[in-house]
Design an enzyme around this catalytic site. Structure first.
Site, PDB file in Angstrom:
ATOM      1  N   SER A 107      65.938  51.638  12.154  1.00 57.21           N
ATOM      2  CA  SER A 107      65.729  53.023  11.847  1.00 57.21           C
ATOM      3  C   SER A 107      67.121  53.854  11.847  1.00 57.21           C
ATOM      4  CB  SER A 107      64.990  53.709  12.975  1.00 57.21           C
ATOM      5  OG  SER A 107      64.878  55.164  12.878  1.00 57.21           O
ATOM      6  N   MET A 110      57.171  61.986   8.189  1.00 58.05           N
ATOM      7  CA  MET A 110      56.190  62.623   9.297  1.00 58.05           C
ATOM      8  C   MET A 110      56.383  64.084   8.856  1.00 58.05           C
ATOM      9  SD  MET A 110      58.117  60.374  12.338  1.00 58.05           S
ATOM     10  CE  MET A 110      59.093  59.938  11.214  1.00 58.05           C
ATOM     11  N   GLY A 117      64.497  56.748  20.593  1.00 62.48           N
ATOM     12  CA  GLY A 117      64.933  56.606  22.164  1.00 62.48           C
ATOM     13  C   GLY A 117      63.774  56.790  23.051  1.00 62.48           C
ATOM     14  N   GLY A 135      65.287  51.411  16.220  1.00 61.86           N
ATOM     15  CA  GLY A 135      66.508  52.468  16.118  1.00 61.86           C
ATOM     16  C   GLY A 135      67.392  52.348  17.136  1.00 61.86           C
ATOM     17  N   MET A 172      52.182  53.508  15.146  1.00 61.88           N
ATOM     18  CA  MET A 172      53.003  54.172  16.024  1.00 61.88           C
ATOM     19  C   MET A 172      53.181  54.007  17.526  1.00 61.88           C
ATOM     20  SD  MET A 172      55.500  56.139  13.931  1.00 61.88           S
ATOM     21  CE  MET A 172      56.420  56.962  15.739  1.00 61.88           C
ATOM     22  N   ASP A 211      56.439  50.989  15.547  1.00 58.29           N
ATOM     23  CA  ASP A 211      57.727  52.082  15.382  1.00 58.29           C
ATOM     24  C   ASP A 211      57.740  52.812  16.689  1.00 58.29           C
ATOM     25  OD1 ASP A 211      59.930  53.712  14.447  1.00 58.29           O
ATOM     26  OD2 ASP A 211      58.656  54.718  13.125  1.00 58.29           O
ATOM     27  N   GLY A 212      58.782  52.783  17.491  1.00 57.79           N
ATOM     28  CA  GLY A 212      59.022  53.486  18.682  1.00 57.79           C
ATOM     29  C   GLY A 212      59.029  52.373  19.773  1.00 57.79           C
ATOM     30  N   GLY A 213      60.333  52.670  20.357  1.00 52.53           N
ATOM     31  CA  GLY A 213      60.552  51.741  21.654  1.00 52.53           C
ATOM     32  C   GLY A 213      60.516  50.242  21.595  1.00 52.53           C
ATOM     33  N   MET A 231      61.429  64.201   8.618  1.00 49.92           N
ATOM     34  CA  MET A 231      60.619  65.036   9.503  1.00 49.92           C
ATOM     35  C   MET A 231      60.786  66.377   9.014  1.00 49.92           C
ATOM     36  SD  MET A 231      61.388  63.444  13.482  1.00 49.92           S
ATOM     37  CE  MET A 231      61.821  61.750  13.315  1.00 49.92           C
ATOM     38  N   ASP A 236      63.611  57.812   8.417  1.00 49.23           N
ATOM     39  CA  ASP A 236      62.460  58.939   8.975  1.00 49.23           C
ATOM     40  C   ASP A 236      62.779  60.182   8.381  1.00 49.23           C
ATOM     41  OD1 ASP A 236      61.150  57.281  10.989  1.00 49.23           O
ATOM     42  OD2 ASP A 236      63.006  56.826  11.892  1.00 49.23           O
ATOM     43  N   GLY A 245      58.691  61.627  16.366  1.00 48.38           N
ATOM     44  CA  GLY A 245      59.553  63.054  16.213  1.00 48.38           C
ATOM     45  C   GLY A 245      60.924  62.516  16.888  1.00 48.38           C
ATOM     46  N   PHE A 246      61.034  61.567  17.586  1.00 48.33           N
ATOM     47  CA  PHE A 246      62.424  61.395  18.289  1.00 48.33           C
ATOM     48  C   PHE A 246      62.601  59.945  18.509  1.00 48.33           C
ATOM     49  CE2 PHE A 246      60.992  65.589  19.286  1.00 48.33           C
ATOM     50  CZ  PHE A 246      62.126  66.167  18.935  1.00 48.33           C
ATOM     51  N   HIS A 263      59.397  56.573   6.195  1.00 49.51           N
ATOM     52  CA  HIS A 263      58.436  57.067   6.972  1.00 49.51           C
ATOM     53  C   HIS A 263      58.375  58.794   6.831  1.00 49.51           C
ATOM     54  CE1 HIS A 263      57.065  57.263  11.353  1.00 49.51           C
ATOM     55  NE2 HIS A 263      56.182  57.547  10.830  1.00 49.51           N
ATOM     56  N   HIS A 314      64.942  51.583   7.319  1.00 53.67           N
ATOM     57  CA  HIS A 314      63.701  52.622   7.880  1.00 53.67           C
ATOM     58  C   HIS A 314      64.568  53.785   7.810  1.00 53.67           C
ATOM     59  CE1 HIS A 314      60.006  53.587   9.947  1.00 53.67           C
ATOM     60  NE2 HIS A 314      60.675  54.487  10.480  1.00 53.67           N
TER      61      HIS A 314
END
Ligand code: DX5
Ligand code: ZN
Length: 213
Positions: free
Chosen positions: A7, A65, A142, A194, A134, A172-174, A34, A32, A139-140, A63, A30
């Protein structure tokens, strides 16, 4: 080999073309998008996707959002996305959004926030090339991985198998080496990462490690 989609939210936006050279081992990129409405953050839009399209031949995984994916989804396809993934929570008629993205020339993905039940994508499994589960609140970058989402990955894989279809399942995420492993065991095929990739001293090696968890 897992598909890895770094990402660029965690990249240096002032030096994007150099950042893309740090992740040459990755199959996908990827992006993002937003809008400050669907999520409380604003990132990049159509002109940035068009520029990245000119800068690389790689598979662009966009992606969204954002609200109104029925309107914007096809525009991102025309801007050069190979995959346009939108949130079912933002779509009145997700099946129609998938068809519109296909007509505009891209593959289509349906994304679910952590609190959205898997049944919401079941009617889309024959239509979408990918389902994005997700593993943090969108939204963010990290944030910490939410393990409570794992049963949803399994439920979607089971349902797809029972329908005889094979959509990609993206997480996606963490995502890092540990969380990637449990996601792959649950049925994920595409790993978005990311901060793990761009925060690594050797992003190309970080991608290789994710490809083979
Ligand atoms: C979050 C984005 C993610 C984000 C992931 O809303 O959709 O793609 O960049 O970042 P990490 O891997 O740092 O959690
Ligand atoms: Zn994302």
């Amino acid at each position: 080999m897992n598909i890895v989609s770094p990402s660029i939210l965690s990249a240096d936006f002032a030096n994007l073309s150099d950042e893309l050279k740090r992740i040459r081992t990755a199959q996908w990129i990827h992006i993002d998008v937003m809008d400050g409405c669907f999520v409380p953050n604003i990132t990049v839009g159509l002109p940035v996707v068009s520029c990245i399209r000119r800068a690389t031949e790689r598979f662009l995984d966009v992606h969204l959002m954002i609200q109104d994916p029925a309107y914007y989804g096809p525009l991102f396809a025309k801007a050069g996305a190979d995959m346009v993934c939108f949130h079912v929570e933002a779509a009145e008629n997700p099946a129609a959004v998938i068809e519109a993205i296909h007509r505009a020339g891209a593959q289509a993905g349906a994304a679910l926030k952590p609190g959205t039940p898997p049944e919401q994508v079941f009617p889309l499994l024959e239509k979408a090339e990918m389902v994005l589960v997700m593993t943090v609140e969108p939204g963010f970058g990290g944030q910490s991985f939410m393990p409570e989402v794992l049963p949803k990955i399994r439920a979607i894989r089971r349902e797809a198998d029972s329908r005889g279809v094979k959509p990609l399942i993206q997480v996606d995420g963490g995502i890092n080496l540990q969380t990637a492993q449990v996601c792959v065991e649950a049925g994920a095929d595409v790993l978005v990462a990311g901060s793990y990739v761009f925060g690594s001293p050797d992003p190309e090696q970080a991608v290789r490690l994710l490809q083979s968890v």
